[in-house]
Design a protein around this motif. Structure first.
Motif, PDB file in Angstrom:
ATOM      1  N   VAL A  49       0.903  -1.236   0.124  1.00 34.12           N
ATOM      2  CA  VAL A  49      -0.119  -0.081   0.049  1.00 34.12           C
ATOM      3  C   VAL A  49       0.925   1.067  -0.061  1.00 34.12           C
ATOM      4  O   VAL A  49       0.515   2.289  -0.452  1.00 34.12           O
ATOM      5  CB  VAL A  49      -1.097   0.177   1.213  1.00 34.12           C
ATOM      6  CG1 VAL A  49      -0.298   0.184   2.593  1.00 34.12           C
ATOM      7  CG2 VAL A  49      -2.084   1.043   0.997  1.00 34.12           C
ATOM      8  N   LEU A  50       1.969   1.037   0.489  1.00 36.12           N
ATOM      9  CA  LEU A  50       3.113   2.188   0.588  1.00 36.12           C
ATOM     10  C   LEU A  50       3.675   2.316  -0.791  1.00 36.12           C
ATOM     11  O   LEU A  50       3.761   1.387  -1.650  1.00 36.12           O
ATOM     12  CB  LEU A  50       4.171   2.104   1.567  1.00 36.12           C
ATOM     13  CG  LEU A  50       3.686   1.934   2.952  1.00 36.12           C
ATOM     14  CD1 LEU A  50       4.803   1.586   3.816  1.00 36.12           C
ATOM     15  CD2 LEU A  50       3.074   3.405   3.385  1.00 36.12           C
ATOM     16  N   ASP A  51       4.131   3.523  -1.236  1.00 39.94           N
ATOM     17  CA  ASP A  51       4.844   3.740  -2.592  1.00 39.94           C
ATOM     18  C   ASP A  51       6.027   2.978  -2.461  1.00 39.94           C
ATOM     19  O   ASP A  51       6.605   2.980  -1.100  1.00 39.94           O
ATOM     20  CB  ASP A  51       4.903   5.086  -2.613  1.00 39.94           C
ATOM     21  CG  ASP A  51       5.515   5.450  -4.089  1.00 39.94           C
ATOM     22  OD1 ASP A  51       5.012   5.572  -5.168  1.00 39.94           O
ATOM     23  OD2 ASP A  51       6.750   5.396  -4.075  1.00 39.94           O
ATOM     24  N   PRO A  52       6.622   2.392  -3.403  1.00 37.19           N
ATOM     25  CA  PRO A  52       8.029   1.781  -3.498  1.00 37.19           C
ATOM     26  C   PRO A  52       9.115   2.599  -2.799  1.00 37.19           C
ATOM     27  O   PRO A  52      10.038   2.159  -2.261  1.00 37.19           O
ATOM     28  CB  PRO A  52       8.510   1.465  -4.952  1.00 37.19           C
ATOM     29  CG  PRO A  52       6.952   1.360  -5.492  1.00 37.19           C
ATOM     30  CD  PRO A  52       6.208   2.560  -4.960  1.00 37.19           C
ATOM     31  N   ALA A  53       8.768   3.980  -3.015  1.00 38.79           N
ATOM     32  CA  ALA A  53       9.930   5.050  -2.141  1.00 38.79           C
ATOM     33  C   ALA A  53      10.033   4.718  -0.633  1.00 38.79           C
ATOM     34  O   ALA A  53      10.926   4.826  -0.254  1.00 38.79           O
ATOM     35  CB  ALA A  53       9.743   6.333  -2.586  1.00 38.79           C
ATOM     36  N   HIS A  54       8.750   4.290  -0.176  1.00 34.54           N
ATOM     37  CA  HIS A  54       8.620   3.931   1.131  1.00 34.54           C
ATOM     38  C   HIS A  54       8.714   2.271   1.725  1.00 34.54           C
ATOM     39  O   HIS A  54       8.885   2.225   2.816  1.00 34.54           O
ATOM     40  CB  HIS A  54       7.444   4.517   1.721  1.00 34.54           C
ATOM     41  CG  HIS A  54       7.046   6.078   1.521  1.00 34.54           C
ATOM     42  ND1 HIS A  54       7.633   7.073   2.601  1.00 34.54           N
ATOM     43  CD2 HIS A  54       6.923   6.781   0.645  1.00 34.54           C
ATOM     44  CE1 HIS A  54       7.402   8.316   2.199  1.00 34.54           C
ATOM     45  NE2 HIS A  54       7.195   8.082   0.965  1.00 34.54           N
ATOM     46  N   ALA A  55       8.428   1.673   0.497  1.00 35.41           N
ATOM     47  CA  ALA A  55       8.556   0.188   1.144  1.00 35.41           C
ATOM     48  C   ALA A  55       9.085  -0.357  -0.235  1.00 35.41           C
ATOM     49  O   ALA A  55       8.244  -1.361  -1.092  1.00 35.41           O
ATOM     50  CB  ALA A  55       7.157  -0.442   1.298  1.00 35.41           C
TER      51      ALA A  55
END
Length: 338
Positions: free
Chosen positions: A261-267
């Motif tokens: 659910v998080l953007d790949p920048a955050h996950a």
């Protein structure tokens, strides 16, 4: 369980545990450095050391249901490792979750990596046994297939539950390569089995391409509401939370969180990343907005360490799990507020 009588305190984590209000808490990191000792979630005691647990962190290291990148079977240990830095007071929710209830790490469930039905059955039996005994679970996955047996376990005690599903994907496919149980199908199966309350089920954070418009049509037919990641961006967290609270009311609520659910920048460490996702701040604030609701269980899944960088995904997942434990400490009849 007492410390080993022949070990100096410096070698015994149990000797350095915080005990508050009669509850055994994490190892005191002022006495034992966080990077040493058993790698339980947030340095909590193991379930075998207490007589009763109000909340247990349960590992489900299994990913035989993935459709793209594998590796979420290593998610629980990765989240636990990142959770060493968590501290006992949560200022965002003004709660010390380990001081008001007994929270433990229940270890990992041994799940057959080659037999999907057997693995799901073992997890369901294990979870149901704990839930029937009065223990609420925050489960660390593992892939999202695991949400189905976990929902079965809470429904066995509470009846059909409200479902808040935070994910980039709908996970309401019928089959994939002819398989009915994959990480893309758990919530369709849950609706078919009658274990979720279809007047109170919702996806949050969905985005990305689909196979066709039929995916959305079928999802609506099942009763799901959809709040996309674009909705979160345009409407803001407060409006999203208000809509979720209205939809859930005082029903027993299960919260299922796919870390993608998080953007790949955050996950980055996940199996099916999609651009345009939530920030970790948005996800945490949405969860904090659920304070006082009647949460009966939760999971955090799809953390795949092999694709993580500098533990970004593990850190995010550990904080999400910590806030879920905090919400369980604040749970009520749906009328509570922050």
């Amino acid at each position: 369980m007492s410390a080993h009588p022949h070990l100096p305190a410096s070698l015994s984590a149990n000797a350095a545990r915080v005990v508050e209000n009669g509850f055994t808490g994490p190892v005191n990191s002022a006495l034992v450095p966080r990077y040493s000792g058993p790698a339980t979630f947030a340095l909590l005691p193991g379930i075998e050391t207490v007589e009763h647990a109000d909340v247990a962190i349960l590992g489900a290291p299994w990913d035989a249901g993935v459709s793209f990148r594998s590796g979420a079977r290593f998610g629980p240990e990765h989240i636990r490792s990142a959770s060493r830095l968590l501290r006992p007071y949560n200022p965002a929710l003004d709660v010390s979750p380990f001081a008001g209830m007994q929270v433990v790490d229940a270890g990992d469930v041994a799940l057959n990596p080659f037999n999907i039905p057997e693995a799901l059955g073992v997890l369901q039996d294990t979870a149901t046994s704990l839930v029937r005994g009065g223990t609420s679970l925050v489960t660390l996955g593992g892939d999202h297939t695991l949400a189905l047996p976990l929902l079965r376990s809470v429904a066995a005690v509470h009846g059909p539950v409200a479902l808040l599903h935070l994910d980039a994907h709908l996970d309401t496919w019928d089959t994939y390569f002819g398989a009915e149980y994959t990480h893309g199908t758990p919530f369709r199966r849950a609706v078919e089995e009658g274990i979720v309350d279809t007047e109170a089920i919702c996806h949050v954070g969905t985005r990305g391409p689909l196979y066709g418009h039929r995916d959305l049509e079928e999802d609506r037919r099942f009763g799901f509401g959809i709040l996309t990641s674009a909705d979160v961006f345009r409407r803001g967290v407060d409006e999203i939370v208000a809509r979720l609270r209205e939809r859930v009311g005082n029903r027993p609520l299960y919260v299922s969180i796919d870390i993608d659910v998080l953007d790949p920048a955050h996950a980055p460490g996940t199996g099916t990343p999609e651009a345009g996702g939530l920030t970790s701040r948005e996800l945490l604030e949405i969860l904090r907005g659920l304070a006082g609701l009647n949460i009966v269980g939760a999971d955090v899944v799809e953390v795949a360490p092999a694709y993580d960088h500098a533990d970004i995904t593990g850190v995010a997942a550990s904080h999400v799990a910590y806030d879920l434990v905090s919400l369980l400490a604040l749970r009520g009849d749906g009328k509570g507020t922050r």
